[in-house]
Enzyme design. Structure first.
Site, PDB file in Angstrom:
ATOM      1  N   LYS A  11       0.825  -1.210   0.000  1.00  0.00           N
ATOM      2  CA  LYS A  11       0.000   0.000   0.000  1.00  0.00           C
ATOM      3  C   LYS A  11       0.865   1.268   0.000  1.00  0.00           C
ATOM      4  O   LYS A  11       2.072   1.216   0.274  1.00  0.00           O
ATOM      5  CB  LYS A  11      -0.934  -0.046   1.217  1.00  0.00           C
ATOM      6  N   TYR A  51     -12.463  -1.785  -3.185  1.00  0.00           N
ATOM      7  CA  TYR A  51     -12.946  -1.872  -1.805  1.00  0.00           C
ATOM      8  C   TYR A  51     -14.459  -1.642  -1.730  1.00  0.00           C
ATOM      9  O   TYR A  51     -14.972  -1.201  -0.702  1.00  0.00           O
ATOM     10  CB  TYR A  51     -12.202  -0.870  -0.924  1.00  0.00           C
ATOM     11  N   PHE A  59     -15.371   4.533   7.297  1.00  0.00           N
ATOM     12  CA  PHE A  59     -14.001   4.861   6.889  1.00  0.00           C
ATOM     13  C   PHE A  59     -13.793   4.786   5.377  1.00  0.00           C
ATOM     14  O   PHE A  59     -12.676   4.959   4.893  1.00  0.00           O
ATOM     15  CB  PHE A  59     -12.999   3.964   7.618  1.00  0.00           C
ATOM     16  N   ARG A  87      -2.484 -14.445   4.730  1.00  0.00           N
ATOM     17  CA  ARG A  87      -3.120 -13.692   5.825  1.00  0.00           C
ATOM     18  C   ARG A  87      -2.324 -13.898   7.125  1.00  0.00           C
ATOM     19  O   ARG A  87      -2.201 -12.986   7.938  1.00  0.00           O
ATOM     20  CB  ARG A  87      -4.581 -14.143   6.023  1.00  0.00           C
ATOM     21  N   THR A  93      -5.459  -6.805  10.809  1.00  0.00           N
ATOM     22  CA  THR A  93      -5.720  -5.525  10.133  1.00  0.00           C
ATOM     23  C   THR A  93      -5.111  -4.346  10.890  1.00  0.00           C
ATOM     24  O   THR A  93      -4.493  -3.468  10.291  1.00  0.00           O
ATOM     25  CB  THR A  93      -7.248  -5.314  10.003  1.00  0.00           C
ATOM     26  N   ARG A 104       2.592  -6.555   8.867  1.00  0.00           N
ATOM     27  CA  ARG A 104       1.944  -5.374   9.445  1.00  0.00           C
ATOM     28  C   ARG A 104       2.586  -4.990  10.778  1.00  0.00           C
ATOM     29  O   ARG A 104       2.708  -3.807  11.099  1.00  0.00           O
ATOM     30  CB  ARG A 104       0.440  -5.612   9.577  1.00  0.00           C
ATOM     31  N   ASN A 114      -1.921   0.248   6.688  1.00  0.00           N
ATOM     32  CA  ASN A 114      -1.449  -1.020   7.243  1.00  0.00           C
ATOM     33  C   ASN A 114      -0.591  -1.830   6.276  1.00  0.00           C
ATOM     34  O   ASN A 114      -0.575  -3.062   6.311  1.00  0.00           O
ATOM     35  CB  ASN A 114      -2.626  -1.820   7.826  1.00  0.00           C
ATOM     36  N   HIS A 117      -2.195  -5.357   1.490  1.00  0.00           N
ATOM     37  CA  HIS A 117      -3.501  -6.003   1.344  1.00  0.00           C
ATOM     38  C   HIS A 117      -3.268  -7.490   1.128  1.00  0.00           C
ATOM     39  O   HIS A 117      -2.287  -7.874   0.506  1.00  0.00           O
ATOM     40  CB  HIS A 117      -4.242  -5.429   0.123  1.00  0.00           C
ATOM     41  N   GLU A 128      -9.604 -10.549  -7.803  1.00  0.00           N
ATOM     42  CA  GLU A 128      -8.675  -9.425  -7.654  1.00  0.00           C
ATOM     43  C   GLU A 128      -7.492  -9.577  -8.609  1.00  0.00           C
ATOM     44  O   GLU A 128      -7.037  -8.592  -9.208  1.00  0.00           O
ATOM     45  CB  GLU A 128      -8.200  -9.339  -6.205  1.00  0.00           C
TER      46      GLU A 128
HETATM   47  P1  ATP Z   1      -7.194  -5.730   3.303  1.00  0.00           P
HETATM   48  O1  ATP Z   1      -8.536  -6.036   2.681  1.00  0.00           O
HETATM   49  O2  ATP Z   1      -6.609  -4.415   2.827  1.00  0.00           O
HETATM   50  O3  ATP Z   1      -6.234  -6.880   3.169  1.00  0.00           O
HETATM   51  P2  ATP Z   1      -8.182  -6.521   5.853  1.00  0.00           P
HETATM   52  O4  ATP Z   1      -8.841  -7.623   5.105  1.00  0.00           O
HETATM   53  O5  ATP Z   1      -7.245  -6.907   6.964  1.00  0.00           O
HETATM   54  O6  ATP Z   1      -7.384  -5.568   4.870  1.00  0.00           O
HETATM   55  P3  ATP Z   1     -10.679  -5.107   5.807  1.00  0.00           P
HETATM   56  O7  ATP Z   1     -11.685  -5.249   6.896  1.00  0.00           O
HETATM   57  O8  ATP Z   1     -10.902  -5.796   4.509  1.00  0.00           O
HETATM   58  O9  ATP Z   1      -9.266  -5.532   6.437  1.00  0.00           O
HETATM   59  O10 ATP Z   1     -10.469  -3.552   5.565  1.00  0.00           O
HETATM   60  C1  ATP Z   1      -9.896  -3.073   4.351  1.00  0.00           C
HETATM   61  C2  ATP Z   1      -8.974  -1.923   4.676  1.00  0.00           C
HETATM   62  O11 ATP Z   1      -9.740  -0.832   5.157  1.00  0.00           O
HETATM   63  C3  ATP Z   1      -7.965  -2.192   5.796  1.00  0.00           C
HETATM   64  O12 ATP Z   1      -6.825  -2.874   5.374  1.00  0.00           O
HETATM   65  C4  ATP Z   1      -7.644  -0.799   6.255  1.00  0.00           C
HETATM   66  O13 ATP Z   1      -6.726  -0.157   5.350  1.00  0.00           O
HETATM   67  C5  ATP Z   1      -8.999  -0.118   6.138  1.00  0.00           C
HETATM   68  N1  ATP Z   1      -9.743  -0.195   7.400  1.00  0.00           N
HETATM   69  C6  ATP Z   1     -10.362  -1.276   7.943  1.00  0.00           C
HETATM   70  N2  ATP Z   1     -10.965  -0.985   9.110  1.00  0.00           N
HETATM   71  C7  ATP Z   1     -10.710   0.339   9.323  1.00  0.00           C
HETATM   72  C8  ATP Z   1     -11.049   1.257  10.352  1.00  0.00           C
HETATM   73  N3  ATP Z   1     -11.779   0.883  11.400  1.00  0.00           N
HETATM   74  N4  ATP Z   1     -10.615   2.534  10.226  1.00  0.00           N
HETATM   75  C9  ATP Z   1      -9.894   2.934   9.159  1.00  0.00           C
HETATM   76  N5  ATP Z   1      -9.535   2.109   8.145  1.00  0.00           N
HETATM   77  C10 ATP Z   1      -9.932   0.837   8.224  1.00  0.00           C
HETATM   78 MG    MG Z   2     -10.010  -7.319   3.377  1.00  0.00          MG
END
Ligand code: ATP
Ligand code: MG
Length: 139
Positions: A11, A51, A59, A87, A93, A104, A114, A117, A128
């Site tokens: 990212k 997303y 958010f 993962r 996350t 992370r 973070n 992805h 994807e």
């Molecule tokens: P990713 O999909 O990027 O691998 P993830 O699966 O661990 O991450 P998701 O729940 O899919 O987490 O959230 C997608 C992205 O949105 C997160 O990686 C983070 O960048 C952002 N995000 C998630 N939760 C929050 C939050 N509470 N506040 C701000 N940003 C958030």
């Molecule tokens: Mg995710």
């Protein structure tokens, strides 16, 4: 039998902070093979579509702004049990909850910024990967 492919992005925060090489090294050292890689910058449309599942979350707008703020590195990775194993090596996350030694834990700065992805299912990994790469860009 779980799938062999996952999709990842390094990212904007991690690229801007100079962590690209270390993260790629980390991924390779854990047994993943890079089968496609691209250095690019997301438009608001592409980031919003990627997303889209989070469109109703509070958010969402910040997430799109953050993901379009700088260059990213997109990759398709191959390994047995790729989605779950990836993962595992990226960690939770929120970097505060990410296990020691995960990507992370080492490189993320906040729950939003973070570092990486990782796809969350075989189905999403396939979607994807083809969203970012055509057949000539994967080998
Ligand atoms: P990713 O999909 O990027 O691998 P993830 O699966 O661990 O991450 P998701 O729940 O899919 O987490 O959230 C997608 C992205 O949105 C997160 O990686 C983070 O960048 C952002 N995000 C998630 N939760 C929050 C939050 N509470 N506040 C701000 N940003 C958030
Ligand atoms: Mg995710």
């Amino acid at each position: 039998m779980n799938g062999k492919i996952t999709f990842t992005m390094i990212k904007p925060d991690a690229v801007a902070n100079g962590h690209t090489g270390k993260i790629i090294d980390h991924i390779i050292s854990k047994g993943f093979k890079i089968v496609a890689m691209k250095y690019t910058k997301l438009s608001k449309e592409i980031a919003g579509e990627f997303y889209g599942i989070h469109r109703e979350r509070p958010f969402f707008n910040d997430l799109v702004a953050y993901m379009t703020a700088g260059t990213i590195v997109a990759m398709v990775l191959e390994k047995d049990n790729a989605v779950l194993d990836f993962r595992e090596i990226i960690g939770a996350t929120d970097p505060k909850n990410a296990a020691a030694g995960t990507i992370r834990n080492l490189y993320a700065t906040s729950i939003e910024a973070n570092a990486v992805h990782g796809s969350d299912s075989d189905e999403n990994a396939a979607g994807e990967a083809s969203f970012f790469f055509n057949a000539f860009e994967r080998f």
